[in-house]
Design a protein around this motif. Structure first.
Motif, PDB file in Angstrom:
ATOM      1  N   ARG A 246      17.625 -12.955  18.390  1.00 32.43           N
ATOM      2  CA  ARG A 246      16.983 -14.196  17.966  1.00 32.43           C
ATOM      3  C   ARG A 246      16.086 -13.958  16.748  1.00 32.43           C
ATOM      4  O   ARG A 246      16.086 -14.713  15.799  1.00 32.43           O
ATOM      5  CB  ARG A 246      16.147 -14.758  19.124  1.00 32.43           C
ATOM      6  CG  ARG A 246      15.857 -16.228  19.005  1.00 32.43           C
ATOM      7  CD  ARG A 246      15.691 -16.872  20.357  1.00 32.43           C
ATOM      8  NE  ARG A 246      16.957 -17.068  21.067  1.00 32.43           N
ATOM      9  CZ  ARG A 246      17.819 -18.040  20.781  1.00 32.43           C
ATOM     10  NH1 ARG A 246      17.591 -18.874  19.794  1.00 32.43           N
ATOM     11  NH2 ARG A 246      18.924 -18.168  21.471  1.00 32.43           N
ATOM     12  N   ASP A 247      15.305 -12.888  16.776  1.00 30.72           N
ATOM     13  CA  ASP A 247      14.504 -12.482  15.620  1.00 30.72           C
ATOM     14  C   ASP A 247      14.239 -10.987  15.719  1.00 30.72           C
ATOM     15  O   ASP A 247      14.725 -10.333  16.628  1.00 30.72           O
ATOM     16  CB  ASP A 247      13.189 -13.275  15.533  1.00 30.72           C
ATOM     17  CG  ASP A 247      12.446 -13.249  16.846  1.00 30.72           C
ATOM     18  OD1 ASP A 247      12.269 -12.135  17.390  1.00 30.72           O
ATOM     19  OD2 ASP A 247      12.066 -14.334  17.344  1.00 30.72           O
ATOM     20  N   ARG A 248      13.464 -10.509  14.795  1.00 34.56           N
ATOM     21  CA  ARG A 248      13.230  -9.076  14.727  1.00 34.56           C
ATOM     22  C   ARG A 248      12.606  -8.517  16.000  1.00 34.56           C
ATOM     23  O   ARG A 248      12.979  -7.463  16.488  1.00 34.56           O
ATOM     24  CB  ARG A 248      12.310  -8.791  13.537  1.00 34.56           C
ATOM     25  CG  ARG A 248      12.640  -7.509  12.839  1.00 34.56           C
ATOM     26  CD  ARG A 248      11.666  -7.259  11.724  1.00 34.56           C
ATOM     27  NE  ARG A 248      11.641  -5.826  11.471  1.00 34.56           N
ATOM     28  CZ  ARG A 248      12.585  -5.191  10.777  1.00 34.56           C
ATOM     29  NH1 ARG A 248      13.587  -5.857  10.275  1.00 34.56           N
ATOM     30  NH2 ARG A 248      12.496  -3.884  10.586  1.00 34.56           N
ATOM     31  N   ASP A 249      11.633  -9.270  16.524  1.00 31.80           N
ATOM     32  CA  ASP A 249      10.948  -8.783  17.729  1.00 31.80           C
ATOM     33  C   ASP A 249      11.864  -8.794  18.946  1.00 31.80           C
ATOM     34  O   ASP A 249      11.650  -8.061  19.900  1.00 31.80           O
ATOM     35  CB  ASP A 249       9.717  -9.647  18.025  1.00 31.80           C
ATOM     36  CG  ASP A 249       8.704  -9.551  16.905  1.00 31.80           C
ATOM     37  OD1 ASP A 249       8.597  -8.455  16.321  1.00 31.80           O
ATOM     38  OD2 ASP A 249       8.034 -10.571  16.605  1.00 31.80           O
ATOM     39  N   ALA A 250      12.863  -9.675  18.905  1.00 35.49           N
ATOM     40  CA  ALA A 250      13.741  -9.807  20.066  1.00 35.49           C
ATOM     41  C   ALA A 250      14.718  -8.637  20.175  1.00 35.49           C
ATOM     42  O   ALA A 250      15.323  -8.447  21.233  1.00 35.49           O
ATOM     43  CB  ALA A 250      14.509 -11.113  19.981  1.00 35.49           C
ATOM     44  N   ILE A 251      14.851  -7.860  19.090  1.00 38.84           N
ATOM     45  CA  ILE A 251      15.842  -6.769  19.104  1.00 38.84           C
ATOM     46  C   ILE A 251      15.613  -5.827  20.272  1.00 38.84           C
ATOM     47  O   ILE A 251      16.526  -5.452  20.997  1.00 38.84           O
ATOM     48  CB  ILE A 251      15.800  -5.988  17.766  1.00 38.84           C
ATOM     49  CG1 ILE A 251      16.267  -6.896  16.632  1.00 38.84           C
ATOM     50  CG2 ILE A 251      16.671  -4.752  17.831  1.00 38.84           C
ATOM     51  CD1 ILE A 251      16.187  -6.275  15.268  1.00 38.84           C
ATOM     52  N   ARG A 252      14.325  -5.514  20.490  1.00 37.04           N
ATOM     53  CA  ARG A 252      13.978  -4.559  21.550  1.00 37.04           C
ATOM     54  C   ARG A 252      14.379  -5.102  22.931  1.00 37.04           C
ATOM     55  O   ARG A 252      15.040  -4.425  23.711  1.00 37.04           O
ATOM     56  CB  ARG A 252      12.470  -4.295  21.496  1.00 37.04           C
ATOM     57  CG  ARG A 252      12.018  -3.013  22.107  1.00 37.04           C
ATOM     58  CD  ARG A 252      10.642  -2.643  21.541  1.00 37.04           C
ATOM     59  NE  ARG A 252       9.796  -3.825  21.340  1.00 37.04           N
ATOM     60  CZ  ARG A 252       8.984  -4.319  22.287  1.00 37.04           C
ATOM     61  NH1 ARG A 252       8.933  -3.756  23.464  1.00 37.04           N
ATOM     62  NH2 ARG A 252       8.240  -5.385  22.036  1.00 37.04           N
TER      63      ARG A 252
END
Lengths: 227, 412, 399
Positions: free
Chosen positions: B239-245
């Motif tokens: 969804r976004d960069r932070d969601a990658i983790r």
């Protein structure tokens, strides 16, 4: 043996032309002792350089040992200088990093003479100029008179027919100057043609033939005076 | 104290004009030293901008793939993120369409597309061509930021619907159909028939794949075509960069559960790959810059050498300065200024040459975005200046220590 | 002029300006040292990689499914219409000059002994594999060619996997599970080591058909083929292509000979080494500017000496030879110093980082020294010509 006919030498200095030698003719025979005198700018050094094949006349004919030299190539003239002409300069012109022996050897090095022969020739000549014990000294360790004697040894090592000296005593005290002139005159006695350019009237007067120059012309050619 | 100070200092512009005069006095020599410095600096600038260009090229390639991407590969590799795993397919348990579907449930995942890859022959009437075939779904267009030139992309249907439609690359389209509109035509892939529904507008390559020369078909059709139940990979957009983790944690647990508790997939995040490449290229650029900087040291030695020559040639001048009341310090300053001006001017010339060279390379090879990194430019000029000064110290001190009497006498 | 005298004259001038000559040579020395060091590393790498590759021998041919596509790399390995099969491999065995054929299936699986387990690479291969890959069986035996349709569940362990699973115990005839299926261990390979990052010792080897079952696929990843050393490669390749075209109905495989691969790899690495050497040569370029500068200065300083030499009967070319000789001596000495520094640095590197493959190649040493001398000539020509062209009268007058 030296024959100059209607020699002109013109330098260009900026837009101006300087007539250093102007329609000069001169004949010098083998074994002569000649002095060339005149004020500075009279063309005497130019004449000496011309005789020594370092310079080229703008026009005129120069015959050296019955050979027309004005048409010779640069290298041919170099060989002539090496084998027939010896130069002696006011400031000695010794190579500072070479010893007395090595300085004297230079013309033979340029001629490609093997070192064994060089050694015998150099030791003979060192004795003649009285520098046997200074043989391995560098120029800076020699007095002015000694330096000029090394220069004379170098100029005569190839047994030239002409010796050209430009103010040979100009940078020496009178005693060592006298020594040097005596060596040169002794060489002349052995048959070498000796030509000295000088300001010094006393030195000039010692020559058998005194030439006086002004403005690129010979104004007085005091022929062979008896000595 | 104020008095001594005012005596000990020369005015800067006087120092500069003295130095400038000295440098002007021997133009050939000055020119050559400038040249030496300039070569060194130019080499550093050109080489680092080449390295930087290569780095940017690769990272552009990766971002053109899409942003916030995660890639799931079948098979486990201990060293994830290296290129070998990207290229090798070693499988224990297949990665299936059901796996892909299961991943759709996470709120951290915006979209995903299962991928199958193969090569086949595409033919239309008498013309045919060997091409790469991608099995994918509707979402791949958005994931890769591709654009359509004509028609539309794969329809939004269930993953396991094998509809006989295909989307082709632009060059493929012109090679096969010429100026004829390809949309609506039926082509053959191997033994099967597909209807062309769109042409990709995207130009260039996406990480080694020539987008202009591919055919995209629904993933289920590709599985049927290649008789392959397993997926080549699943491409996922978080969804976004932070969601990658969070997404990667979700993917791991979900697939482990589905694969009887075995963690037999490799998960590559785009960031990790990018970081690896960045690191490789950065160290490469550093190394290359370092090698080029050796030439700066050589230039420095030359400066020292010529300054030493200049000290011995200007002995008389130095003696005169001393006789006129110059302090040792002032003479050191003069000579150091000379070295500094030389190296700085040389560095500036080198910088111009280097930037010009970089621009020229960029102009001749537009694929590489040239551009020397700022650190390299600063470092090159800095190192040039530093070596100049460092190698200037010894000649300057030698000049300062000259005995004024001897120095004057030295002049004939 | 005698050569001996020329050398003496020039070296005399070089020695007279010790500091200056040293610094000038040092510039060249640094450049040469950089070139030597960098090429040593490059050459070492090249040898290392080539040695890794030739471990397999040089008369291997790899056959991959899929035709190499227009943009270079084959992406066909991920599945083609007509995969390579074990039958293809069997057919290839009958070709002339073919010594061994190894069908290859590769995958990852969990391998369990009674006590331990380990996830490792599984290779499905044939009985020809030890011969083709030049591996030795250290313990037990290897599965001989058996009926490919009904292969037995036997496995051969790589040496590392053996010690991981069994320690020093004898693994022969032990039962293990590979990907959940039961296998009997019949042999252990001698250590082969890593080959380009692929650890052949940390792997288990089972018959290809078994591996296909395990990984649920009909196709092979690759077929490797060993041909007789006396055979003509092109003929072998052609006969393979003919055979597979006939079997598949079209030419849909990529055939790569080991020699091709080695050639490509070798030339890539050689270019790399050359590029690195070129980088190092930038310093040499700067060093040559140094020689040029110093020789120009020398000609200026010794103008009157040049005049003297000409007055004493020196020819232009002799004057030129003297100054050119000086430049060459500076460059040669610098080159030699650089060789010493470079070789010393390379030795130091091997001492400090034994893992780093460093190889000092005579070719590069000679090339570097030659380059240094050539640089001396190039950098010296202009100043020397200038010296030779000086007008002797003006030269004598200058002081």
């Amino acid at each position: 043996m030296i024959q100059l006919q209607q020699i002109h030498r013109i330098f260009k200095v900026g837009d101006q032309q300087v007539h250093a030698l102007n329609d000069l003719s001169l004949t010098i025979n083998g074994g002569e002792y000649l002095s060339i005198m005149g004020p500075s700018g009279s063309g005497k050094s130019t004449l000496l350089n011309l005789i020594g094949l370092l310079d080229q006349p703008t026009s005129g004919e120069y015959t050296f040992n019955n050979q027309k030299v004005t048409t010779l190539s640069d290298d041919q003239k170099a060989v002539l200088r090496r084998d027939q002409i010896g130069f002696i300069f006011q400031f000695f012109h010794l190579v500072p990093r070479l010893t007395a022996i090595e300085n004297i050897e230079l013309p033979m090095v340029l001629a490609g003479i093997p070192s064994t022969e060089r050694r015998t020739r150099v030791s003979r000549i060192l004795d003649a100029v009285g520098l046997a014990e200074r043989a391995h000294h560098k120029p800076e360790q020699l007095s002015g008179g000694q330096q000029q004697r090394v220069a004379i040894a170098r100029a005569t090592i190839m047994q030239p027919s002409v010796l050209l000296a430009d103010e040979p005593t100009g940078n020496l005290d009178s005693a060592s100057g006298n020594d040097v002139v005596e060596i040169l005159e002794a060489l002349n006695q052995q048959g070498i043609t000796l030509i000295i350019v000088t300001h010094d009237a006393a030195l000039g007067a010692r020559a058998m033939r005194e030439i006086k120059m002004i403005d690129g012309r010979i104004i007085d050619d005091g022929h062979q005076k008896p000595r | 104290m104020m008095v001594t100070k005012s005596h000990a200092r020369m005015r800067l512009n006087d120092t500069l004009s003295l130095t400038y005069g000295a440098l002007r006095g021997a133009p050939t020599r000055t020119g050559l030293m400038l040249l030496a410095m300039a070569i060194g600096v130019a080499a550093v600038v050109v080489l680092t901008s080449l390295g930087e260009g290569a780095r940017r090229y690769i990272s552009d390639e990766f971002t053109s793939l899409g942003t916030n991407l995660l890639i799931v590969l079948p098979g486990r590799s201990e060293t994830s993120g290296d290129m070998a795993t990207l290229l090798m397919s070693d499988t224990t348990r297949d990665l299936t369409l059901d796996d892909a579907r299961a991943l759709m449930r996470s709120r951290y995942i915006r979209r995903l597309s299962p991928i199958n890859v193969g090569s086949s022959q595409l033919s239309w009437r008498e013309r045919s061509r060997d091409i790469s075939v991608f099995g994918a779904t509707h979402d791949l267009l958005a994931i890769h930021h591709w654009k359509m030139a004509q028609g539309r992309f794969l329809p939004l249907v269930e993953m396991d619907r094998a509809t006989p439609v295909c989307v082709i690359g632009a060059r493929l389209s012109s090679e096969l159909f010429g100026n004829r509109p390809p949309v609506g035509e039926w082509v053959r892939l191997g033994e099967r028939r597909f209807r062309v529904i769109g042409v990709l507008a995207t130009k260039g390559r996406t990480v080694g794949i020539d987008v202009e020369e591919i055919v995209v078909i629904p993933v289920a059709s590709a599985q049927a075509l290649f008789n392959e139940a397993s997926l080549f990979r699943i491409i996922i957009e978080a969804r976004d960069r932070d969601a990658i983790r969070h997404a990667s944690a979700f993917i791991k647990t979900t697939l482990r559960k589905r694969h009887q508790g075995e963690e037999d997939i490799t998960l590559i995040t785009q960031d990790a790959v990018l970081a690896t490449f960045d690191k490789i290229f950065q160290s490469l650029t550093f190394t290359v810059a370092g090698i080029a900087a050796i030439s700066l040291a050589v230039a420095g030695i030359l400066v020292m050498n010529v300054m030493l020559v200049s000290v011995s040639q200007r002995t008389a001048e130095i003696g005169l300065l001393k006789a006129l009341g110059a302090s040792q310090r002032q003479i050191v300053t003069l000579f150091l200024w000379e070295a500094a001006m030389l190296s700085f001017a040389g560095a500036c010339i080198g910088l111009l040459i280097g930037l010009g060279g970089s621009w020229l390379i960029g102009y001749l090879f537009p694929a590489i975005t040239m551009g020397a990194p700022l650190w390299a430019v600063v470092a090159a000029v800095g190192v040039a200046l530093l070596t100049g000064l460092l190698f200037g110290v010894m000649p300057a001190r030698r000049a300062a220590r000259l005995n004024p009497v001897l120095a004057l006498v030295h002049h004939r | 002029m005698l050569i001996k005298d020329l050398i003496k004259l020039t070296s005399c001038a070089v020695i007279a300006q010790r500091m200056r000559s040293f610094l000038t040579s040092l510039g060249i020395a640094i450049g040469v040292a950089a070139v030597v060091l960098l090429t040593s590393i490059g050459d070492g790498m090249q040898r290392f990689v080539m040695a890794e590759f030739t471990q397999f021998g040089t008369n291997l041919i790899a056959i991959n499914p899929g035709k190499t596509t227009t943009h270079g790399a084959s992406i066909g390995i991920y599945g083609t219409e007509r995969p390579l099969t074990i039958d293809d491999a069997a057919a290839l065995e009958k070709l002339r000059d073919v010594e061994a054929v190894v069908p290859l299936v590769q995958g990852n699986a969990e391998v369990e002994s009674t006590h331990r387990q380990r996830r490792t690479t599984v290779y499905g291969i044939s009985g020809d594999m030890p011969h083709a890959y030049r591996v030795e069986v250290a313990l037990g035996r290897y599965f001989i060619n058996e009926d490919p349709s009904t292969p037995r569940a036997v496995a051969v362990l790589g040496s590392k996997l053996r010690s991981e699973l069994f320690g020093s115990r004898n693994p022969l005839e032990q039962r293990i599970r590979i990907g959940g299926e039961r296998y009997r261990i019949i042999g252990v390979f001698a250590p082969k080591g890593q080959i380009l990052g692929v650890d052949l010792d940390d792997a288990v080897y089972i018959p290809a058909a078994r591996a296909q079952e395990m990984f649920n696929r009909d196709s092979l990843v690759e077929i490797d083929l060993l041909y007789r050393e006396t055979a003509d490669v092109d003929e072998v390749v052609a006969s393979i292509a003919r055979l597979l075209s006939a079997r598949h109905g079209r030419d849909d495989v990529t055939i790569t000979t080991q020699q091709q691969m080695l050639d490509v790899l070798g030339s890539v690495l050689a270019i790399l080494t050359f590029a690195v050497a070129a980088l190092g040569s930038i310093s040499l370029l700067v060093g040559s500017v140094g020689i040029f500068t110093i020789m120009t200065i020398a000609v200026n300083e010794r103008t009157s000496e040049i005049g003297l030499l000409r007055a004493l009967g020196g020819k232009r070319q002799q004057v030129m030879a003297i100054f050119l000789g000086e430049a060459i001596i500076l460059a040669t000495l610098g080159g030699l110093l650089g060789l010493v520094i470079g070789v010393g640095g390379a030795q130091l590197l091997t001492l400090l980082f034994p893992a780093l493959p460093v190889h000092i190649s005579w070719n590069y040493l000679i090339a570097a020294e030659t380059l240094a001398i050539v640089i001396g000539v190039i950098a010296g020509v202009w100043p020397a010509r200038r010296a030779a062209k000086l007008n002797p009268v003006d030269a004598l007058r200058s002081e």
